[in-house]
Design an enzyme around this catalytic site. Structure first.
Site, PDB file in Angstrom:
ATOM      1  N   ASP A  50       0.911  -1.264   0.020  1.00  0.00           N
ATOM      2  CA  ASP A  50       0.029   0.053  -0.019  1.00  0.00           C
ATOM      3  C   ASP A  50       0.931   1.174   0.048  1.00  0.00           C
ATOM      4  OD1 ASP A  50      -2.229   1.772   0.200  1.00  0.00           O
ATOM      5  OD2 ASP A  50      -2.720   1.124   2.384  1.00  0.00           O
ATOM      6  N   TYR A  76      -0.947  -8.216   7.821  1.00  0.00           N
ATOM      7  CA  TYR A  76      -2.182  -8.852   8.290  1.00  0.00           C
ATOM      8  C   TYR A  76      -2.250 -10.282   8.606  1.00  0.00           C
ATOM      9  CZ  TYR A  76      -5.316  -4.667   7.345  1.00  0.00           C
ATOM     10  OH  TYR A  76      -5.984  -3.565   7.351  1.00  0.00           O
TER      11      TYR A  76
HETATM   12  N1  AR6 Z   1       5.165  -5.166  -4.893  1.00  0.00           N
HETATM   13  C1  AR6 Z   1       4.487  -6.501  -4.619  1.00  0.00           C
HETATM   14  N2  AR6 Z   1       4.421  -6.972  -3.281  1.00  0.00           N
HETATM   15  C2  AR6 Z   1       4.690  -6.300  -2.182  1.00  0.00           C
HETATM   16  C3  AR6 Z   1       5.313  -5.274  -2.332  1.00  0.00           C
HETATM   17  C4  AR6 Z   1       5.383  -4.419  -3.826  1.00  0.00           C
HETATM   18  N3  AR6 Z   1       6.079  -3.148  -3.864  1.00  0.00           N
HETATM   19  N4  AR6 Z   1       5.405  -4.866  -1.200  1.00  0.00           N
HETATM   20  C5  AR6 Z   1       5.087  -5.809  -0.296  1.00  0.00           C
HETATM   21  N5  AR6 Z   1       4.604  -6.724  -0.928  1.00  0.00           N
HETATM   22  P1  AR6 Z   1       1.214  -6.040   2.985  1.00  0.00           P
HETATM   23  P2  AR6 Z   1      -1.557  -6.921   3.912  1.00  0.00           P
HETATM   24  C6  AR6 Z   1       3.904  -7.835  -0.556  1.00  0.00           C
HETATM   25  O1  AR6 Z   1       1.773  -5.972   4.431  1.00  0.00           O
HETATM   26  O2  AR6 Z   1      -0.921  -7.970   4.687  1.00  0.00           O
HETATM   27  C7  AR6 Z   1      -0.610  -1.868   4.843  1.00  0.00           C
HETATM   28  O3  AR6 Z   1      -0.186  -1.099   6.017  1.00  0.00           O
HETATM   29  C8  AR6 Z   1       4.394  -8.165   0.946  1.00  0.00           C
HETATM   30  O4  AR6 Z   1       5.701  -9.034   0.870  1.00  0.00           O
HETATM   31  O5  AR6 Z   1       1.590  -5.017   2.205  1.00  0.00           O
HETATM   32  O6  AR6 Z   1      -2.985  -7.016   3.303  1.00  0.00           O
HETATM   33  C9  AR6 Z   1      -2.267  -1.545   4.749  1.00  0.00           C
HETATM   34  O7  AR6 Z   1      -2.288  -0.256   4.844  1.00  0.00           O
HETATM   35  C10 AR6 Z   1       3.237  -9.540   1.393  1.00  0.00           C
HETATM   36  O8  AR6 Z   1       3.558 -10.685   0.383  1.00  0.00           O
HETATM   37  O9  AR6 Z   1      -0.363  -6.261   3.025  1.00  0.00           O
HETATM   38  C11 AR6 Z   1      -2.950  -2.191   5.496  1.00  0.00           C
HETATM   39  O10 AR6 Z   1      -3.051  -1.518   6.709  1.00  0.00           O
HETATM   40  C12 AR6 Z   1       2.108  -8.696   0.473  1.00  0.00           C
HETATM   41  O11 AR6 Z   1       2.616  -7.721  -0.443  1.00  0.00           O
HETATM   42  C13 AR6 Z   1      -2.029  -3.491   5.762  1.00  0.00           C
HETATM   43  O12 AR6 Z   1      -0.819  -3.015   5.417  1.00  0.00           O
HETATM   44  C14 AR6 Z   1       0.888  -8.200   1.345  1.00  0.00           C
HETATM   45  O13 AR6 Z   1       1.744  -7.722   2.467  1.00  0.00           O
HETATM   46  C15 AR6 Z   1      -2.738  -4.681   4.647  1.00  0.00           C
HETATM   47  O14 AR6 Z   1      -1.681  -5.918   5.302  1.00  0.00           O
END
Ligand code: AR6
Length: 180
Positions: free
Chosen positions: A41, A128
Site C-alpha cells: 500500500d 495482516y
Molecule cells: N510489490 C509486490 N508485493 C509487495 C510489495 C511490492 N512493492 N511490497 C510488499 N509486497 P502487505 P496486507 C507484498 O503487508 O498483509 C498496509 O499497511 C508483501 O511482501 O503489504 O494485506 C495496509 O495499509 C506481502 O507478500 O499487505 C494495511 O494496513 C504482500 O505484499 C495492511 O498493510 C501483502 O503484504 C495490509 O496488510
C-alpha cells in the site's frame, strides 16, 4: 477440459515489485480507510503520487472483502483496484471467505472495465498475517474460477515480492499437498 487447462495460459507468476508493472490495473492490499499505510500500500501510494491519496479520500473507505477503483496517476498501471483483506485472527473469523471475496470483487471490477491484464499482490499475507500457503491456494482458486467463466480480464499476474511467496504460489499451482 480441466479448469487448469481452461485458465492455464491466462495465469502467470512473477517475482518483483508490483508498482513497476505496465498493466491495466494493479491491485492494492489496502486497509479500510483507503488512506495509505505500509507494505505494498505504501509503495503504491509513493509511486503513484499525492493525486492517488486525493482520489482515495473521495471514496469514504472500503469494508474488508470489497474493492474500489481509482486511476493510477504516476504509476505505469493505468488504474489501481484497492481491496481490503482480513486481519488474521487464527482462522475462525471468516478470514478465508473475506480473502476469497477480495479476489472476486477485484476480478468483477476488471471484468466490468474490460481490463486486459491485472496484477495481484499476495493480499493479507504481510502486515495482516494470513498464512502464505493457504492464501495462495485461495487466490489461485478464486482466479481460476473467474477465468473459467469470464472473458475479462484476459490475464492475471500474481506478483510475488519474496521467495517465500513465490514458493507458496508454485506449490498452489502444482497442486502440491501442503505440510500440516
Ligand atoms: N510489490 C509486490 N508485493 C509487495 C510489495 C511490492 N512493492 N511490497 C510488499 N509486497 P502487505 P496486507 C507484498 O503487508 O498483509 C498496509 O499497511 C508483501 O511482501 O503489504 O494485506 C495496509 O495499509 C506481502 O507478500 O499487505 C494495511 O494496513 C504482500 O505484499 C495492511 O498493510 C501483502 O503484504 C495490509 O496488510
Amino acid at each position: 477440459m480441466s479448469e487448469r487447462a481452461a485458465s492455464g495460459e491466462r495465469v502467470r507468476l512473477i517475482k518483483g515489485d508490483i508498482t513497476k508493472l505496465a498493466v491495466a490495473a494493479i491491485v492494492n492490499a489496502a486497509n479500510s480507510s483507503l488512506l495509505g499505510g505500509g507494505g505494498v500500500d505504501g509503495a503504491i501510494h509513493r509511486a503513484a503520487g499525492p493525486e492517488l491519496l486525493a482520489e482515495c479520500r473521495t471514496l469514504g473507505g472500503c469494508p474488508p472483502g470489497e474493492a474500489r477503483l481509482t486511476r493510477g496517476y504516476r504509476l505505469r498501471a493505468a488504474h489501481v483496484i484497492h481491496t481490503v483483506g482480513p486481519v488474521w485472527e487464527g482462522g475462525g473469523a471468516r478470514e478465508s471467505q473475506i480473502l476469497e471475496s477480495c479476489y472476486r470483487s477485484s476480478l468483477e471490477i476488471a471484468k466490468r472495465e474490460r481490463f486486459r491484464e491485472i496484477a495481484f499482490p499476495a493480499i493479507a499475507t504481510g502486515v495482516y498475517g494470513f498464512p502464505k500457503e493457504e492464501a495462495a491456494r485461495i487466490a489461485l482458486a478464486a482466479v481460476r474460477s473467474h477465468l473459467a467463466r469470464e472473458e475479462w480480464p484476459r490475464r492475471v499476474l500474481f506478483t510475488c515480492f519474496d521467495e517465500e511467496t513465490l514458493s507458496a504460489y508454485r506449490q498452489a499451482l502444482a497442486g502440491a499437498p501442503q505440510p500440516p
